[in-house]
Design a protein around this motif. Structure first.
Motif, PDB file in Angstrom:
ATOM      1  N   ALA A  35       0.825  -1.205   0.000  1.00  0.00           N
ATOM      2  CA  ALA A  35       0.000   0.000   0.000  1.00  0.00           C
ATOM      3  C   ALA A  35       0.859   1.255   0.000  1.00  0.00           C
ATOM      4  N   LEU A  36       1.976   1.220   0.698  1.00  0.00           N
ATOM      5  CA  LEU A  36       2.881   2.362   0.713  1.00  0.00           C
ATOM      6  C   LEU A  36       3.446   2.621  -0.678  1.00  0.00           C
ATOM      7  N   LEU A  37       3.822   1.572  -1.378  1.00  0.00           N
ATOM      8  CA  LEU A  37       4.320   1.741  -2.745  1.00  0.00           C
ATOM      9  C   LEU A  37       3.235   2.316  -3.650  1.00  0.00           C
ATOM     10  N   ASP A  38       2.001   1.858  -3.458  1.00  0.00           N
ATOM     11  CA  ASP A  38       0.884   2.415  -4.226  1.00  0.00           C
ATOM     12  C   ASP A  38       0.782   3.924  -4.021  1.00  0.00           C
ATOM     13  N   VAL A  39       0.807   4.341  -2.775  1.00  0.00           N
ATOM     14  CA  VAL A  39       0.653   5.757  -2.448  1.00  0.00           C
ATOM     15  C   VAL A  39       1.770   6.585  -3.068  1.00  0.00           C
ATOM     16  N   LEU A 371      14.816   5.457  -4.025  1.00  0.00           N
ATOM     17  CA  LEU A 371      13.526   4.925  -4.470  1.00  0.00           C
ATOM     18  C   LEU A 371      13.593   4.373  -5.882  1.00  0.00           C
ATOM     19  N   SER A 372      14.397   4.983  -6.736  1.00  0.00           N
ATOM     20  CA  SER A 372      14.540   4.490  -8.109  1.00  0.00           C
ATOM     21  C   SER A 372      15.502   3.315  -8.187  1.00  0.00           C
ATOM     22  N   SER A 373      16.039   2.916  -7.035  1.00  0.00           N
ATOM     23  CA  SER A 373      16.920   1.745  -6.955  1.00  0.00           C
ATOM     24  C   SER A 373      16.186   0.498  -6.466  1.00  0.00           C
ATOM     25  N   PHE A 374      14.871   0.570  -6.341  1.00  0.00           N
ATOM     26  CA  PHE A 374      14.106  -0.565  -5.821  1.00  0.00           C
ATOM     27  C   PHE A 374      14.400  -1.879  -6.546  1.00  0.00           C
ATOM     28  N   PRO A 375      14.553  -1.908  -7.874  1.00  0.00           N
ATOM     29  CA  PRO A 375      14.822  -3.197  -8.521  1.00  0.00           C
ATOM     30  C   PRO A 375      16.161  -3.812  -8.118  1.00  0.00           C
ATOM     31  N   TYR A 376      17.108  -2.995  -7.682  1.00  0.00           N
ATOM     32  CA  TYR A 376      18.448  -3.484  -7.348  1.00  0.00           C
ATOM     33  C   TYR A 376      18.611  -3.786  -5.866  1.00  0.00           C
ATOM     34  N   THR A 377      18.010  -2.963  -5.023  1.00  0.00           N
ATOM     35  CA  THR A 377      18.187  -3.093  -3.574  1.00  0.00           C
ATOM     36  C   THR A 377      16.833  -2.948  -2.880  1.00  0.00           C
ATOM     37  N   PRO A 378      15.899  -3.858  -3.102  1.00  0.00           N
ATOM     38  CA  PRO A 378      14.531  -3.663  -2.599  1.00  0.00           C
ATOM     39  C   PRO A 378      14.442  -3.513  -1.084  1.00  0.00           C
ATOM     40  N   GLU A 379      15.188  -4.308  -0.336  1.00  0.00           N
ATOM     41  CA  GLU A 379      15.119  -4.222   1.126  1.00  0.00           C
ATOM     42  C   GLU A 379      15.651  -2.875   1.604  1.00  0.00           C
ATOM     43  N   PHE A 380      16.779  -2.461   1.061  1.00  0.00           N
ATOM     44  CA  PHE A 380      17.392  -1.208   1.498  1.00  0.00           C
ATOM     45  C   PHE A 380      16.595  -0.003   0.998  1.00  0.00           C
ATOM     46  N   SER A 381      16.013  -0.100  -0.182  1.00  0.00           N
ATOM     47  CA  SER A 381      15.199   0.993  -0.706  1.00  0.00           C
ATOM     48  C   SER A 381      13.923   1.151   0.106  1.00  0.00           C
ATOM     49  N   MET A 382      13.333   0.033   0.532  1.00  0.00           N
ATOM     50  CA  MET A 382      12.145   0.105   1.377  1.00  0.00           C
ATOM     51  C   MET A 382      12.479   0.719   2.735  1.00  0.00           C
ATOM     52  N   GLN A 383      13.637   0.387   3.257  1.00  0.00           N
ATOM     53  CA  GLN A 383      14.085   0.968   4.521  1.00  0.00           C
ATOM     54  C   GLN A 383      14.183   2.493   4.402  1.00  0.00           C
ATOM     55  N   ALA A 384      14.759   2.958   3.301  1.00  0.00           N
ATOM     56  CA  ALA A 384      14.866   4.402   3.078  1.00  0.00           C
ATOM     57  C   ALA A 384      13.499   5.032   2.860  1.00  0.00           C
ATOM     58  N   LEU A 385      12.653   4.357   2.086  1.00  0.00           N
ATOM     59  CA  LEU A 385      11.310   4.889   1.816  1.00  0.00           C
ATOM     60  C   LEU A 385      10.538   5.110   3.112  1.00  0.00           C
ATOM     61  N   LYS A 386      10.569   4.156   4.009  1.00  0.00           N
ATOM     62  CA  LYS A 386       9.821   4.289   5.261  1.00  0.00           C
ATOM     63  C   LYS A 386      10.363   5.444   6.106  1.00  0.00           C
ATOM     64  N   HIS A 387      11.668   5.638   6.057  1.00  0.00           N
ATOM     65  CA  HIS A 387      12.260   6.761   6.796  1.00  0.00           C
ATOM     66  C   HIS A 387      11.818   8.092   6.188  1.00  0.00           C
ATOM     67  N   PHE A 388      11.898   8.192   4.849  1.00  0.00           N
ATOM     68  CA  PHE A 388      11.494   9.440   4.183  1.00  0.00           C
ATOM     69  C   PHE A 388      10.015   9.747   4.452  1.00  0.00           C
ATOM     70  N   TYR A 389       9.196   8.706   4.423  1.00  0.00           N
ATOM     71  CA  TYR A 389       7.746   8.891   4.498  1.00  0.00           C
ATOM     72  C   TYR A 389       7.259   9.063   5.939  1.00  0.00           C
ATOM     73  N   TYR A 390       7.638   8.145   6.818  1.00  0.00           N
ATOM     74  CA  TYR A 390       7.106   8.173   8.177  1.00  0.00           C
ATOM     75  C   TYR A 390       7.875   9.126   9.092  1.00  0.00           C
ATOM     76  N   ASP A 391       9.208   9.146   8.962  1.00  0.00           N
ATOM     77  CA  ASP A 391      10.009   9.956   9.882  1.00  0.00           C
ATOM     78  C   ASP A 391      10.176  11.395   9.411  1.00  0.00           C
TER      79      ASP A 391
END
Length: 463
Positions: A35-39, A371-391
Motif C-alpha cells: 500500500a505504501l508503494l501504491d501511495v 527509491l529508483s533503486s528498488f529493482p536493485y536493492t529492494p530491502e534497502f530501498s524500502m528501509q529508506a522509503l519508510k524513513h522518508f515517508y514516516y520519519d
C-alpha cells in the motif's frame, strides 16, 4: 567529458493550471509495504498528470518557480575549454527527456487504474500532435522546449538545437507507449502511426558527423557541432546508443558505438569500493546514481550482458550498494546519513542543481536515488522509503510525492520537484513490483534489433 548544470532559483510558487484529477493524500500511518508503494507511485505520478503543460501535455521541467535563473558551465575535460551562458526561464519550460519519463509513468498509471485508458491515450495523442509541429532538427529534439509554442529554449550559448540524449529518453517513452496501446480502436492506431513516423524520421546517425569516431550529444542549426561534446561512457546515455543502433532508417554502426563508448577512457572501472567491485565508470564510487536508472527504466539489466563481458545486473547493483555504503560510512560526518537515509544523485540542493555523488557530496540526499533503486536493492530501498515517508514526511511529503532533496545538516528541505527525478520513482518501483515497463520495452522488435546490433545478449532477446 561532462556537462555540468547549476540552477539558481528565485520567484514565487507556481500553481498548476489544470483541475486536479488525482487527489493527493498526506502521510498515512500503518500502511502495508504494498500500500505504501501504491501511495508513493500514485502521488508522484500527479506531477506528470496534473502538472503537465496545459497546451502541449509535455512535462514541465520543474514545479515551484515562476522564474528560475539557470547558469551553465560546459567543460570539455579533454582540453579544459569552458563555455559559459546565462538564461532566465519561466513556467513554459518543458523537459523533453522528462516528458519521455512521464509517458512511461502514464503507462504505469493506466495499468494500475489511476486513470482510464482512453483518457491517458488522449493525453498522449495531444503530446505527439504537438511534437510533430514543434522544433526538431533532423528528427532530434532540444533539451528544453516552450510548452506553449514548441520553440526551442536554448540550454546554453552553443546548445540551442538538437539533444540526442534527451531525445532517446523521449523515444524510450514513446516506443513503450506504442507497444502498450496496441489495440484496434482508431485513436490507438493513430497514436502508433504518429510515434512510428517520429521514430523513423529521427536521424541518429547525423550526430556522428559522417564518420565512425564519435557520437555527439548536441547539434545546432546556428553552431553546427561546435559544442564538440562526444558521448563518452560510462554515464546515463547507454540508451542513446541502443536506440541509435535500433533505427531502421538512420542507424549508427557498432564500430561507432565501440569507438565512442566502449573504448573511451571513462568506460571501465574494475576497482573495489567497500569490498564491492564496480565494473564500469570513470568516477570513484560510481558517480551519481542516475547513471544506473535512466537507461534501465526501459532496458532490463537482469541477464543483460555484452560482448565485452559486462554483466549489467552486476553493474547496476554494485553502483547502488557502493553509493549506500558510502552514505553509511559518511566520511564527512553529515547529519542524518545512514542505513535508512542514503542516495546521492543529481538534483536540487541549497545552492542549486548539482550532480551529487561521493566525489561531490554536499550533505544533500535525493529521495529519488534510493527509491529508483528498488529493482536493485529492494530491502534497502524500502528501509529508506519508510524513513522518508514516516520519519521525515512532514518535511518531505507533498502533492507530487517527495521533495527533490534535503540536507539535515543545513536544515534545508527542497520545495521543488523535477521531471527527471519524479519519473524514475514511478517507473522503477513498477519494474520492481511487476516488471511492466521492462517487459514491454524489451519485447519491441526495434529495441531487440538495437541490442543485437551492439552485441548484447538477454533473456528477452529472440534468436
Amino acid at each position: 567529458m561532462r556537462k555540468t548544470l547549476i540552477v539558481v532559483l528565485c520567484g514565487a510558487t507556481l500553481v498548476a493550471r489544470s483541475q486536479t484529477t488525482i487527489a493527493p493524500v498526506g502521510v498515512i500511518k500503518g500502511l502495508s509495504d504494498s500500500a505504501l508503494l501504491d501511495v508513493v507511485q500514485r502521488q508522484t505520478f500527479r506531477y506528470f498528470w496534473d502538472f503537465a503543460h496545459p497546451v502541449s501535455g509535455l512535462a514541465r521541467e520543474r514545479d515551484n518557480t515562476v522564474k528560475a535563473e539557470y547558469y551553465w558551465d560546459y567543460i570539455n575535460e579533454a582540453d579544459g575549454d569552458p563555455n559559459f551562458s546565462r538564461h532566465t526561464f519561466g513556467p513554459e519550460a518543458c523537459a523533453i527527456g522528462g516528458t519521455g519519463f512521464g509517458i512511461l509513468s502514464t503507462i504505469v498509471a493506466v495499468q494500475r487504474h489511476w486513470i482510464g485508458r482512453d483518457t491517458a491515450l488522449r493525453r498522449l495523442v495531444k503530446i505527439v500532435d504537438f511534437l510533430t509541429k514543434a522544433d526538431c532538427y533532423h528528427g532530434i529534439y532540444p533539451h528544453f522546449m516552450n510548452g506553449a509554442t514548441g520553440k526551442t529554449i536554448p540550454f546554453g550559448r552553443l546548445d540551442d538545437g538538437a539533444d540526442i540524449v534527451e531525445t532517446s529518453y523521449l523515444m524510450m517513452g514513446l516506443l513503450c507507449a506504442r507497444e502498450y496501446f496496441a489495440g484496434n480502436p482508431p485513436l490507438e492506431i493513430y497514436f502508433r502511426n504518429r510515434v512510428t513516423a517520429m521514430w523513423q524520421y529521427a536521424d541518429w546517425n547525423w550526430h556522428s558527423k559522417g564518420d565512425n569516431k564519435h557520437l555527439y550529444w548536441h547539434w545546432s542549426p546556428a553552431n553546427d557541432f561546435d559544442m564538440n561534446f562526444p558521448i563518452y561512457g560510462w554515464n546515463e546515455a547507454l540508451i542513446t546508443y541502443i536506440l541509435s543502433a535500433a533505427s531502421s532508417t538512420h542507424p549508427i554502426s557498432k564500430e561507432l558505438y565501440e569507438n565512442s563508448w566502449v573504448h573511451s577512457a571513462s568506460w571501465r572501472n574494475g576497482k573495489s569500493y567497500y569490498g564491492i567491485t564496480l565494473p564500469l565508470g570513470n568516477f570513484d564510487y560510481g558517480g551519481p546514481l542516475f547513471f544506473e536508472q535512466y537507461t534501465f527504466m526501459g532496458i532490463d539489466p537482469n541477464g543483460l550482458k555484452d560482448d565485452q563481458g559486462i554483466d549489467y545486473a552486476e553493474q547496476t547493483k554494485a553502483h547502488t550498494l557502493i553509493n549506500r555504503a558510502y552514505c553509511i560510512d559518511n566520511p564527512k560526518k553529515f547529519k542524518g546519513y545512514g542505513a535508512n537515509c542514503w542516495g546521492l544523485t543529481a538534483g536540487d540542493s541549497y545552492i542549486g542543481y548539482v550532480a551529487h555523488c561521493p566525489q561531490d557530496d554536499r550533505s544533500v540526499i535525493q529521495p529519488t536515488a534510493a527509491l529508483s533503486s528498488f529493482p536493485y536493492t529492494p530491502e534497502f530501498s524500502m528501509q529508506a522509503l519508510k524513513h522518508f515517508y514516516y520519519d521525515l514526511g512532514d518535511k518531505l511529503w507533498g502533492p507530487y510525492g517527495f521533495a527533490d532533496g534535503f540536507s539535515e545538516t543545513r536544515n534545508w528541505y527542497a520545495k521543488t520537484h523535477l521531471a527527471i527525478d519524479e519519473g524514475p520513482v514511478v517507473v522503477m518501483i513498477e519494474n520492481y513490483r511487476s516488471g511492466l515497463i521492462w517487459n514491454l520495452f524489451m519485447q519491441i522488435p526495434d529495441v531487440q534489433r538495437g541490442l543485437h546490433n551492439l552485441g548484447f545478449t538477454s533473456l528477452h532477446l529472440k534468436n
